[in-house]
Write a protein that holds these residues in place. Sequence first.
Motif, short mmCIF file in Angstrom:
data_model
loop_
_atom_site.label_atom_id
_atom_site.label_comp_id
_atom_site.label_asym_id
_atom_site.label_seq_id
_atom_site.Cartn_x
_atom_site.Cartn_y
_atom_site.Cartn_z
N PHE A 26 0.76 -1.09 -0.14
CA PHE A 26 0.09 0.06 -0.09
C PHE A 26 0.82 1.35 0.18
O PHE A 26 0.69 2.16 -0.91
CB PHE A 26 -0.95 -0.07 1.05
CG PHE A 26 -1.99 1.15 1.19
CD1 PHE A 26 -3.22 0.80 0.37
CD2 PHE A 26 -1.80 2.35 1.63
CE1 PHE A 26 -4.25 1.89 0.33
CE2 PHE A 26 -2.70 3.24 1.61
CZ PHE A 26 -4.10 2.99 0.81
N PRO A 27 1.77 1.44 1.02
CA PRO A 27 2.71 2.68 0.83
C PRO A 27 3.46 2.70 -0.39
O PRO A 27 3.66 3.92 -0.84
CB PRO A 27 3.77 2.36 1.90
CG PRO A 27 3.16 1.17 2.79
CD PRO A 27 2.04 0.40 1.98
N GLU A 30 1.10 3.96 -3.08
CA GLU A 30 0.66 5.19 -2.67
C GLU A 30 1.73 6.39 -2.86
O GLU A 30 1.71 7.68 -3.30
CB GLU A 30 0.23 5.46 -0.96
CG GLU A 30 -0.57 6.48 -0.72
CD GLU A 30 -0.39 6.78 0.86
OE1 GLU A 30 0.35 6.13 1.54
OE2 GLU A 30 -1.19 7.68 1.32
N SER A 31 3.28 6.00 -2.85
CA SER A 31 4.22 6.68 -3.09
C SER A 31 4.24 6.97 -4.62
O SER A 31 4.44 8.07 -5.12
CB SER A 31 5.67 6.05 -2.86
OG SER A 31 5.57 5.88 -1.51
N SER A 34 1.76 9.44 -5.42
CA SER A 34 2.20 10.91 -5.04
C SER A 34 3.20 11.44 -6.25
O SER A 34 3.31 12.55 -6.59
CB SER A 34 2.74 11.00 -3.57
OG SER A 34 1.99 10.34 -2.75
N LEU A 35 4.09 10.62 -6.53
CA LEU A 35 5.02 11.09 -7.67
C LEU A 35 4.42 11.23 -8.86
O LEU A 35 4.72 12.12 -9.73
CB LEU A 35 6.04 9.84 -7.91
CG LEU A 35 7.17 9.55 -6.70
CD1 LEU A 35 8.03 8.66 -6.93
CD2 LEU A 35 7.82 11.03 -6.18
N LEU A 37 1.70 12.69 -9.20
CA LEU A 37 1.04 14.06 -9.06
C LEU A 37 2.13 15.05 -9.95
O LEU A 37 1.46 16.36 -10.39
CB LEU A 37 0.88 14.31 -7.74
CG LEU A 37 0.00 15.53 -7.13
CD1 LEU A 37 -1.30 15.45 -7.77
CD2 LEU A 37 0.30 15.75 -5.73
N SER A 38 3.34 14.80 -9.46
CA SER A 38 4.39 15.78 -9.87
C SER A 38 4.43 15.94 -11.59
O SER A 38 4.51 16.83 -12.25
CB SER A 38 5.77 15.43 -9.73
OG SER A 38 5.75 15.05 -8.12
N LEU A 41 0.20 17.42 -12.26
CA LEU A 41 -0.22 18.61 -11.62
C LEU A 41 0.47 19.79 -12.04
O LEU A 41 -0.06 20.87 -12.48
CB LEU A 41 -0.36 18.55 -10.02
CG LEU A 41 -0.90 19.74 -9.42
CD1 LEU A 41 -2.47 19.32 -9.65
CD2 LEU A 41 -0.59 19.81 -7.87
N VAL A 153 -6.45 17.17 -4.77
CA VAL A 153 -5.21 16.89 -3.86
C VAL A 153 -5.56 17.05 -2.52
O VAL A 153 -5.23 16.10 -1.78
CB VAL A 153 -3.96 17.95 -4.17
CG1 VAL A 153 -2.77 17.64 -3.26
CG2 VAL A 153 -3.53 17.61 -5.50
N ARG A 157 -5.66 13.89 0.37
CA ARG A 157 -4.95 14.03 1.56
C ARG A 157 -6.15 13.68 2.71
O ARG A 157 -5.76 13.08 3.74
CB ARG A 157 -4.20 15.41 1.88
CG ARG A 157 -2.84 15.40 1.15
CD ARG A 157 -2.01 14.38 1.99
NE ARG A 157 -1.84 13.06 1.45
CZ ARG A 157 -1.40 12.02 2.18
NH1 ARG A 157 -0.72 12.07 3.19
NH2 ARG A 157 -1.53 10.90 1.50
N TYR A 161 -6.53 10.70 6.34
CA TYR A 161 -6.74 10.75 7.67
C TYR A 161 -7.89 10.62 8.36
O TYR A 161 -8.22 10.33 9.66
CB TYR A 161 -6.24 12.33 8.18
CG TYR A 161 -4.82 12.42 7.95
CD1 TYR A 161 -3.89 12.17 8.89
CD2 TYR A 161 -4.18 12.90 6.67
CE1 TYR A 161 -2.33 12.26 8.57
CE2 TYR A 161 -2.89 13.28 6.56
CZ TYR A 161 -2.10 12.73 7.38
OH TYR A 161 -0.78 12.81 7.15
#
Lengths: 162, 157
Positions: A26-27, A30-31, A34-35, A37-38, A41, A153, A157, A161
Amino acid sequence: MTILGICEWLQNTPWAYGIKHSSWQFPLIESIHSLGLSVMLWPAALLDFRLLGVFMKKRPASQVAAQFLPWVWTGFVVMVLTGSILFASEAVKCYNSPFFRTKLVLLVVAGLNALVFHTTVFRDVASWDEKPATPWRARLAGGCSLAVWIGVVVMGRALAYA
Amino acid sequence: MLSESFKPFFDWCGATWLGTTVRDTVWAFPLIETFHLLALAVLLGTVLIVNLRVFGLGRRYYASAGQIARELEPWMLTSVGVLIASGIPMFLSETDKCYESVSFPIKIMLIVIGIVYQITVQRRWIVRDDGKAKIAACFSILVWTTVGLAGKGIPYV
């Protein structure tokens, strides 16, 4: 079968269950999410800035679009693929989350915004391509895109949480 | 991973006003993290756009990697400012986690290496049109991507 039922089924498939309960899968996904996104975005934002008339004003808008849209699409594909896997592994949590639902709505808005932009004012880009000041519909599309993607985004996030 | 001599410093950081405030405010960390993530997208996006130009991506639009690097520089520096300004309160709010994490010291070391490398080697090599520019570009992408991944790794390892 209800949507919630589909989410429960999806989350309990062996591969989705395996991803969620593995210590690293999962991490890792998820990483990559996130990458991605660069890749997506920032090029999208640069195009939005050009449409808003605040950056790269000396370059034709069609050229800025031609340069950055392939980045946006590449990043988008990575985001959708990794995002779908992340969703599948915790589908019920997503289903119940107001943040995830808002995120989906914002994604639809982003898609509609891009669709309207490309089928209307961008068709006519030749008439305003070289001008630093862009037509109001182009500015609207740029501003809308920027706001909606930042919203996506933020919701992403918040989802992690809540 | 970190030597015990760091422990008092980390404890002191965690007890600062900013650290306790962020820790005690439910929404503060996710909010700051969102800014951190958006700024990371700007920094990594810029790193990719500039360094992949060295390999010819976007050559129709920019004469050189140096040209686009100059054009994007103000944004990149702003993003670095936001990354540091948002990273510090996040660190202060979870110093125990950072102290025990392997990812955190790796990330900090890579940031120092990345910044020193950027202002010494990268700026000079990237404008050359030879093998050195390609090596510089690869190293830059590697360092900053790993910084991002190490950041993601702090809660886990």
